[in-house]
Scaffold this active site. Structure first.
Site, PDB file in Angstrom:
ATOM      1  N   HIS A 163      32.987  46.863  48.166  1.00 17.78           N
ATOM      2  CA  HIS A 163      33.375  45.605  48.834  1.00 17.78           C
ATOM      3  C   HIS A 163      34.020  45.959  50.185  1.00 17.78           C
ATOM      4  O   HIS A 163      35.217  45.769  50.385  1.00 17.78           O
ATOM      5  CB  HIS A 163      34.328  44.817  47.927  1.00 17.78           C
ATOM      6  CG  HIS A 163      34.451  43.368  48.276  1.00 17.78           C
ATOM      7  ND1 HIS A 163      33.748  42.767  49.312  1.00 17.78           N
ATOM      8  CD2 HIS A 163      35.222  42.375  47.739  1.00 17.78           C
ATOM      9  CE1 HIS A 163      34.070  41.486  49.370  1.00 17.78           C
ATOM     10  NE2 HIS A 163      34.960  41.225  48.435  1.00 17.78           N
ATOM     11  N   ARG A 223      40.544  38.177  56.015  1.00 16.68           N
ATOM     12  CA  ARG A 223      39.111  38.382  55.793  1.00 16.68           C
ATOM     13  C   ARG A 223      38.317  37.880  57.001  1.00 16.68           C
ATOM     14  O   ARG A 223      37.325  38.489  57.409  1.00 16.68           O
ATOM     15  CB  ARG A 223      38.667  37.646  54.511  1.00 16.68           C
ATOM     16  CG  ARG A 223      39.195  38.240  53.205  1.00 16.68           C
ATOM     17  CD  ARG A 223      38.621  39.613  52.925  1.00 16.68           C
ATOM     18  NE  ARG A 223      37.183  39.630  53.047  1.00 16.68           N
ATOM     19  CZ  ARG A 223      36.322  39.300  52.074  1.00 16.68           C
ATOM     20  NH1 ARG A 223      36.782  38.982  50.870  1.00 16.68           N
ATOM     21  NH2 ARG A 223      35.019  39.351  52.274  1.00 16.68           N
ATOM     22  N   CYS A 256      42.874  40.901  46.077  1.00 17.79           N
ATOM     23  CA  CYS A 256      41.718  40.430  46.855  1.00 17.79           C
ATOM     24  C   CYS A 256      41.422  38.964  46.598  1.00 17.79           C
ATOM     25  O   CYS A 256      40.828  38.298  47.440  1.00 17.79           O
ATOM     26  CB  CYS A 256      40.499  41.297  46.555  1.00 17.79           C
ATOM     27  SG  CYS A 256      40.069  41.351  44.795  1.00 17.79           S
ATOM     28  N   GLN A 268      36.162  43.426  52.249  1.00 12.33           N
ATOM     29  CA  GLN A 268      37.501  43.249  51.663  1.00 12.33           C
ATOM     30  C   GLN A 268      38.418  44.384  52.112  1.00 12.33           C
ATOM     31  O   GLN A 268      39.574  44.159  52.499  1.00 12.33           O
ATOM     32  CB  GLN A 268      37.391  43.236  50.126  1.00 12.33           C
ATOM     33  CG  GLN A 268      38.714  43.091  49.410  1.00 12.33           C
ATOM     34  CD  GLN A 268      39.345  41.725  49.640  1.00 12.33           C
ATOM     35  OE1 GLN A 268      38.708  40.707  49.468  1.00 12.33           O
ATOM     36  NE2 GLN A 268      40.616  41.707  50.038  1.00 12.33           N
ATOM     37  N   ARG A 299      25.617  39.417  49.187  1.00 12.08           N
ATOM     38  CA  ARG A 299      26.441  39.684  47.994  1.00 12.08           C
ATOM     39  C   ARG A 299      25.482  39.782  46.828  1.00 12.08           C
ATOM     40  O   ARG A 299      24.783  38.801  46.516  1.00 12.08           O
ATOM     41  CB  ARG A 299      27.472  38.570  47.783  1.00 12.08           C
ATOM     42  CG  ARG A 299      28.148  38.605  46.432  1.00 12.08           C
ATOM     43  CD  ARG A 299      29.347  37.691  46.356  1.00 12.08           C
ATOM     44  NE  ARG A 299      30.468  38.253  47.088  1.00 12.08           N
ATOM     45  CZ  ARG A 299      31.732  37.862  46.953  1.00 12.08           C
ATOM     46  NH1 ARG A 299      32.049  36.907  46.113  1.00 12.08           N
ATOM     47  NH2 ARG A 299      32.695  38.428  47.656  1.00 12.08           N
ATOM     48  N   ASP A 347      43.396  43.562  41.042  1.00 12.34           N
ATOM     49  CA  ASP A 347      42.124  42.816  41.030  1.00 12.34           C
ATOM     50  C   ASP A 347      41.861  42.403  39.581  1.00 12.34           C
ATOM     51  O   ASP A 347      42.509  42.902  38.646  1.00 12.34           O
ATOM     52  CB  ASP A 347      40.992  43.700  41.590  1.00 12.34           C
ATOM     53  CG  ASP A 347      39.648  42.978  41.695  1.00 12.34           C
ATOM     54  OD1 ASP A 347      39.622  41.732  41.642  1.00 12.34           O
ATOM     55  OD2 ASP A 347      38.616  43.670  41.833  1.00 12.34           O
TER      56      ASP A 347
HETATM   57  N1   CP Z   1      37.931  38.490  47.709  1.00 12.31           N
HETATM   58  C1   CP Z   1      36.708  37.922  47.696  1.00 12.31           C
HETATM   59  O1   CP Z   1      35.701  38.550  48.000  1.00 12.31           O
HETATM   60  O2   CP Z   1      36.717  36.606  47.349  1.00 12.31           O
HETATM   61  P1   CP Z   1      35.437  35.724  47.053  1.00 12.31           P
HETATM   62  O3   CP Z   1      34.769  36.278  45.831  1.00 12.31           O
HETATM   63  O4   CP Z   1      35.956  34.322  46.846  1.00 12.31           O
HETATM   64  O5   CP Z   1      34.517  35.798  48.240  1.00 12.31           O
HETATM   65  N1  NVA Z   2      36.023  43.104  41.446  1.00 10.30           N
HETATM   66  C1  NVA Z   2      35.781  41.695  41.665  1.00 10.30           C
HETATM   67  C2  NVA Z   2      36.116  41.329  43.068  1.00 10.30           C
HETATM   68  C3  NVA Z   2      35.969  39.862  43.407  1.00 10.30           C
HETATM   69  C4  NVA Z   2      36.255  39.584  44.849  1.00 10.30           C
HETATM   70  C5  NVA Z   2      34.331  41.370  41.342  1.00 10.30           C
HETATM   71  O1  NVA Z   2      33.440  42.160  41.669  1.00 10.30           O
HETATM   72  O2  NVA Z   2      34.082  40.302  40.756  1.00 10.30           O
END
Ligand code: CP
Ligand code: NVA
Length: 295
Positions: free
Chosen positions: A122, A280, A252, A125, A95, A213
């Site tokens: 993502h 997930r 999400c 997701q 990430r 989101d």
């Molecule tokens: N939806 C998602 O990716 O959640 P987190 O940021 O908690 O991993």
């Molecule tokens: N769009 C959000 C998604 C979090 C799961 C971000 O990137 O923070």
């Protein structure tokens, strides 16, 4: 060597195969005696836990690594970190802030790399999103998904997955927060139908799914006050859900309750957010079973 940086790194047949593996009863032990490195430059609840549990269910050992500890491009280069981890692990998930970092990890090409969220995409997701829609409706084909809010990493991957599976994507965002032509061309290259608009009521009218989101993604915190103003009309509340005529609600998560969605929607009978969060893990297991050898 299979890397998953964005959902359209899979063919449509592969995506369907991953989704069927996600629903399989007996997890293949493709990671027996092996590890998976999980590097996080940003916080996570769902992604970390779902990946760790998926690796465990496939017989492997997950190792969580904080980005600040390894210092991608500060303590040592992304390439040196990747080469080192590849000596210990059968796969690397990451990430990251800049999408280029997962691209550089994949370019090392020693073990499969999985994007666990970047500023651009993502995909893990999106796998869970379409798995949840399939569980709800039987298929994505012909279903209309109305995304309301910022056109962002989650929207991009969701739109690609929905398009690949024959669904209709409507995206309602403020004018300066819509996808540009490049993104729309990539979404349309899936063969799926994509419509963009500014009016959330137009987007949700007759939709099967309303998806939301956060207005401010991780890394954009300096803009959060401005974004709260710009997105004021994009809160998914009871009135907007009612206007859909019976859609289910997905997010999400994490949800900023009172900003992009109200409590009454997250906690309503139409909400499938907990199912999506659980999915997930099933989606992650399906993807890793595919990428690490189960045919
Ligand atoms: N939806 C998602 O990716 O959640 P987190 O940021 O908690 O991993
Ligand atoms: N769009 C959000 C998604 C979090 C799961 C971000 O990137 O923070």
């Amino acid at each position: 060597m299979r890397h998953l940086l964005e959902i359209d790194d899979l063919t449509v047949d592969e995506l369907r195969h991953v989704l069927s593996l996600a629903q399989a009863d007996e997890p293949p032990q493709v990671l027996a005696g092996k590890g998976m490195a999980l590097v996080f430059e940003k916080p996570s609840l769902r992604t970390r836990n779902s990946m760790e549990m998926a690796v465990f269910q496939l017989g492997g050992h997950p190792v969580y690594i904080q980005g600040s500890e390894v210092g991608l491009d500060t303590r040592e280069s992304v390439e040196d970190v990747t080469n080192t981890l590849a000596g210990f692990h059968a796969a690397i998930g990451a990430r990251v802030f800049e999408h280029s970092k997962v691209e550089r990890m994949a370019a090392v090409d020693r073990v499969p790399v999985v994007n666990l969220l970047s500023d651009a995409a993502h995909p893990m997701q999106a796998l869970a999103d379409v798995l949840t829609i399939i569980e709800e409706f039987g298929s994505v084909e012909g279903r209309t998904i109305a995304y309301v809010g910022d056109s962002n990493n989650v929207t991009r991957s969701l739109g690609l997955a929905v398009g690949m599976l024959g669904g209709v994507m409507r995206i309602a965002s403020p004018v300066d927060y819509c996808f540009g032509e490049d993104d729309l061309a990539r979404l349309r290259a899936t063969g799926g139908e994509v419509h963009t608009m500014v009016d959330p009521y137009e987007a949700v009218d007759g939709a099967d799914v309303v998806y939301s989101d956060v207005f401010t993604s991780m890394g954009q915190e300096a803009e959060s006050a401005l974004r709260l103003e710009v997105f004021a009309d994009y809160c998914v509340d009871g009135r907007l859900m009612h206007a859909s005529g019976g859609a289910v609600f997905l997010h999400c998560l994490p949800a900023h309750r009172g900003e992009e969605v109200t409590d009454e929607v997250v906690d309503s009978p139409a909400s499938r957010v907990w199912k999506l969060a659980e999915n997930r893990m099933h989606a992650a297991r399906g993807y890793l079973a595919f990428a690490l050898g189960e045919s």
